[in-house]
Every structure is written in structure tokens, then in C-alpha cells.
Design a protein around this motif. Structure first.
Motif, PDB file in Angstrom:
ATOM      1  N   ALA A  39      46.510  35.818  47.866  1.00  0.00           N
ATOM      2  CA  ALA A  39      47.492  35.051  47.976  1.00  0.00           C
ATOM      3  C   ALA A  39      48.714  35.561  47.753  1.00  0.00           C
ATOM      4  O   ALA A  39      48.620  36.542  46.984  1.00  0.00           O
ATOM      5  N   PHE A  40      50.026  34.952  47.976  1.00  0.00           N
ATOM      6  CA  PHE A  40      51.285  35.537  47.739  1.00  0.00           C
ATOM      7  C   PHE A  40      52.070  34.523  46.819  1.00  0.00           C
ATOM      8  O   PHE A  40      52.189  33.319  47.207  1.00  0.00           O
ATOM      9  N   TYR A  55      48.269  38.722  45.228  1.00  0.00           N
ATOM     10  CA  TYR A  55      47.062  38.216  44.327  1.00  0.00           C
ATOM     11  C   TYR A  55      45.644  38.531  45.010  1.00  0.00           C
ATOM     12  O   TYR A  55      45.593  37.903  46.158  1.00  0.00           O
ATOM     13  N   LEU A  56      44.771  39.196  44.406  1.00  0.00           N
ATOM     14  CA  LEU A  56      43.411  39.388  44.798  1.00  0.00           C
ATOM     15  C   LEU A  56      42.593  38.694  43.953  1.00  0.00           C
ATOM     16  O   LEU A  56      42.396  38.854  42.680  1.00  0.00           O
ATOM     17  N   SER A  78      49.357  42.868  42.881  1.00  0.00           N
ATOM     18  CA  SER A  78      49.991  44.168  43.664  1.00  0.00           C
ATOM     19  C   SER A  78      51.340  43.641  44.056  1.00  0.00           C
ATOM     20  O   SER A  78      51.784  42.494  44.313  1.00  0.00           O
ATOM     21  N   SER A  79      52.562  44.622  44.153  1.00  0.00           N
ATOM     22  CA  SER A  79      53.734  44.440  44.922  1.00  0.00           C
ATOM     23  C   SER A  79      53.338  44.410  46.335  1.00  0.00           C
ATOM     24  O   SER A  79      54.536  44.172  47.238  1.00  0.00           O
ATOM     25  N   LYS A  80      52.335  45.144  46.940  1.00  0.00           N
ATOM     26  CA  LYS A  80      52.199  44.964  48.450  1.00  0.00           C
ATOM     27  C   LYS A  80      50.843  44.307  48.849  1.00  0.00           C
ATOM     28  O   LYS A  80      50.165  44.388  48.137  1.00  0.00           O
ATOM     29  N   PRO A  81      50.868  43.800  49.767  1.00  0.00           N
ATOM     30  CA  PRO A  81      49.777  42.925  50.493  1.00  0.00           C
ATOM     31  C   PRO A  81      48.444  43.843  50.568  1.00  0.00           C
ATOM     32  O   PRO A  81      47.242  43.233  50.437  1.00  0.00           O
ATOM     33  N   GLU A  82      48.560  45.164  50.708  1.00  0.00           N
ATOM     34  CA  GLU A  82      47.396  46.045  51.146  1.00  0.00           C
ATOM     35  C   GLU A  82      47.106  46.670  49.649  1.00  0.00           C
ATOM     36  O   GLU A  82      46.101  47.542  49.721  1.00  0.00           O
ATOM     37  N   GLY A  83      47.755  46.415  48.633  1.00  0.00           N
ATOM     38  CA  GLY A  83      47.476  47.081  47.275  1.00  0.00           C
ATOM     39  C   GLY A  83      48.103  48.571  47.259  1.00  0.00           C
ATOM     40  O   GLY A  83      48.856  49.050  48.071  1.00  0.00           O
ATOM     41  N   PRO A  84      47.388  49.236  46.353  1.00  0.00           N
ATOM     42  CA  PRO A  84      46.508  48.808  45.289  1.00  0.00           C
ATOM     43  C   PRO A  84      46.698  47.860  44.449  1.00  0.00           C
ATOM     44  O   PRO A  84      47.806  47.542  44.059  1.00  0.00           O
ATOM     45  N   PHE A  85      45.337  47.332  43.794  1.00  0.00           N
ATOM     46  CA  PHE A  85      45.541  46.136  43.206  1.00  0.00           C
ATOM     47  C   PHE A  85      45.375  46.345  41.574  1.00  0.00           C
ATOM     48  O   PHE A  85      44.266  47.246  41.588  1.00  0.00           O
TER      49      PHE A  85
END
Length: 357
Positions: A126-127, A133-134, A152-159
Motif C-alpha cells: 500500500a502507499f 508499505y509491504l 520503503s521510499s520506492k514501490p519496488e523497495g528495498p523494504f
């Protein structure tokens, strides 16, 4: 792998066929028996790794898919899903359905989750708060599933994972739904290996087994998320999943009752709760008037795929609706799956056209 080699692999390995497969007829002569070509509605999105349980979202105009990452663990198959022992998550993305798919590599490794013991299972994302957030289930040191969150700051992570699971969370298959008013809800739960049958009134009892045929079927769970997306704002509650008469299902209604794989989306003001029936291998859906339910059963979205499990997500992109799902086309093995996508169609009354995979 062509279908003939695929069939011979199954015969040689002595593999048990899934619900929508039938074993080849035995013959006493030496005549070569050709199998019919298998026809699939769609093809795997990636073939270099095995993926399953695809949770798809549109972020920044691009489709991001958060799947499980299947590997051959060597663990014997059982009804608890012990052979599903994921060690990390990859994130996939594409500009549009049918476009090039990018594998962004490892987004989160179990080694970097402080409280995790084993078995990363199906995630969702979710954003909010300018952060991605994962959400993921994994067993703790007591071998009990809880749901964790990483950011993470990016949708693809890393988380980066939180040090502890979400307080009050349990079982598997998190699904995050954002309503039009900006509130977020987490739906979760899965029976058998997902341990939901061991939870009553949000208390864990390891002695509890699966329900008997005439018992009321176990209900999925949900809670509203706090603004920080890392805790529950409300107590966990059961979601009523009912038939057209308003009655709850019994366990013997296993072609309709909930097993696992919650997903919630909204269409023309109605809330659609979809899920897997597990041992009858269907994806079904029910409709309600608010995110808490009750949800009234309406029908089947996806008939059984090749393989034992069925797990999905539903999104809208560029005016079209899509169903992401998985099967075992690449491997023929229950625990080595591959994600797919196909277009989803609604009828004028809001019902969903049943898909044959």
C-alpha cells in the motif's frame, strides 16, 4: 516445456494430479499415446523465477506486482503447506498489461526481518504517508503466523521491516484496501496451514483443529489500520460471509465458504470481497455495502487452475479491469507456480463473468 514432455514428467515423478487434471489412461500395448495440447488463457508474466499469489497495484501510473517467490525447498508436501517456505520477496512491474515486465530483484529477505523464523507467505502493499508499505505473514519463533510490515521510499523497495509484527495480527494473506475516504483496512486469514482455525475471539489455541462438515465455516478477519500503517486502529473482527438468504456457510459448503486469499476492491459504489475456497480450488466473490460487510456470495470469478492453490488480485488500469492469478504451467509442481493476468469483465448488474483459465 511442451505439453507432451510435461505429461511424461508427471508420469515419471508419480505426481498426484490437481483437481482439474486427470491421469492418462493406462495401455497394455506399446503404441505411443499422445496427449492433447494444453491450452491456457494467458501466459506466465515471468519465467526466470517461480512466483505466486500476485498482489497488484497501480502506483505512479505503473503496475507493481507483489508476489510470493517459490523455490524448491525439498520439504515434503502436506495439508499445512509446509512445502511453501519462501525466503524473500521480489517485486515485478510493467507499464501496462502486455508490456515488458521488470523484476526489481529482492525487495525483502527473511534474514532482515528481526522477529521472523520461517515461511514467508503471500504479501500485499500500500502507499500512504509518502511511503510504500509491504505487509507479509511469517512464522515467529513459536511457529505461529503473524503479519509484519516493512516500508520503503520506492514501490519496488528495498523494504525495511519493523522489529515486531503488527500487534493483534495473526494468520496469513494480508490484503490492504484503501477506501474513498482515505481510511485503510487490513483483511487477512487462512485455514489449515494458515492457522485461522486456532484463533477464537482473537485468542490462540494450538489444540483447535479444522471444522467438522456441519460446523459453521471459519470467517475471515479484518481491522482498520492506524494512520501510521503499522498498527490496528480497531480490534480485529470477523467478516460475515453469507448466502442469498443471509445465512452463514457451513464447512461442508466448501465450494463457497472462505479458505484463504482475501482481496477487496470497489466497483460502482459496492465492496467486492473475493477469496479462494482452497480445497475446491475456486476463486469466489461476495458483495457488500461497506468495508465491514456482511458480504453476500455472488459466484465464481475463476474456475480451478492447474495446480492446488488459487490466489489473486483485481485492479483497474486505463479503464479496464484485470485479474492477476497463478497456476503451475511452467513446472507442473504445486509449490513452483507462475503468475499470470487476464482481463476481468462485469455484467450490467455488477456481477463478474466467470473465467476459465
Amino acid at each position: 516445456m511442451n505439453s507432451l514432455r510435461y505429461l511424461f514428467t508427471f508420469i515419471a515423478a508419480g505426481t498426484i494430479y490437481s483437481c482439474n487434471q486427470s491421469a492418462p489412461k493406462q495401455t497394455t500395448d506399446t503404441t505411443t499415446v499422445k496427449s492433447p495440447e494444453k491450452k491456457y488463457l494467458s501466459q506466465p508474466l515471468v519465467t526466470h523465477i517461480y512466483t505466486a499469489d500476485p498482489s497488484a497495484h497501480v502506483f505512479n501510473g505503473r503496475i507493481y506486482i507483489y508476489p510470493s517467490h517459490d523455490t524448491a525447498t525439498g520439504v515434503p508436501e502436506d495439508d499445512l503447506g509446509s512445502h511453501f517456505d519462501m525466503r524473500d520477496f521480489h517485486v515485478l512491474s510493467m507499464d501496462s498489461v502486455g508490456g515488458h515486465v521488470t523484476d526489481h530483484g529482492v525487495a525483502l529477505d527473511i534474514k532482515n526481518i528481526p522477529w521472523a523464523h520461517r515461511q514467508l507467505w503471500a504479501p500485499d502493499a500500500a502507499f500512504a504517508n509518502n511511503t510504500y508499505y509491504l505487509f507479509f505473514p511469517v512464522k515467529d519463533s513459536q511457529d505461529i503466523f503473524h503479519i509484519g510490515v516493512a516500508s520503503s521510499s520506492k514501490p519496488e523497495g528495498p523494504f525495511k521491516a519493523e522489529k515486531t509484527p503488527i500487534k493483534g495480527s495473526y494468520s496469513i494473506d494480508p490484503c490492504v484496501f484503501r477506501d474513498d475516504d482515505g481510511k485503510y483496512y487490513l483483511y487477512f486469514g487462512g485455514i489449515w496451514g494458515g492457522q485461522l482455525q486456532r484463533w477464537n475471539n482473537n485468542q490462540y489455541d494450538s489444540s483447535k483443529g479444522n471444522r467438522k462438515p456441519n460446523d459453521q465455516a471459519i470467517l475471515p478477519r479484518m481491522a482498520q489500520l492506524s494512520p501510521d500503517m503499522k498498527s490496528f486502529a480497531t480490534p480485529v473482527k470477523e467478516i460475515k460471509l453469507v448466502d442469498e438468504k443471509g445465512d452463514l456457510f457451513k464447512e461442508k459448503d466448501n465450494d463457497k465458504r472462505f479458505f484463504e486469499a482475501s482481496w477487496v476492491h470497489k466497483y460502482k459504489g459496492k465492496y467486492y470481497f473475493s477469496y479462494s475456497t482452497g480445497d475446491t480450488h475456486q476463486l469466489c466473490y461476495a458483495i457488500g455495502d461497506n468495508p465491514y460487510g456482511p458480504f453476500t456470495y455472488k459466484g465464481v470469478i475463476l474456475k480451478p487452475v492447474e495446480g492446488w492453490t488459487s490466489h489473486h488480485s483485481i485492479i483497474e488500469k486505463d479503464g479496464k479491469w484485470y485479474l492477476f492469478y497463478h497456476d503451475v504451467q511452467l513446472s507442473g509442481k504445486t509449490y513452483l507456480r507462475n503468475v499470470k493476468v487476464t482481463e476481468l469483465h462485469y455484467n450490467e448488474d455488477g456481477s463478474i463473468e466467470t473465467i476459465t483459465p
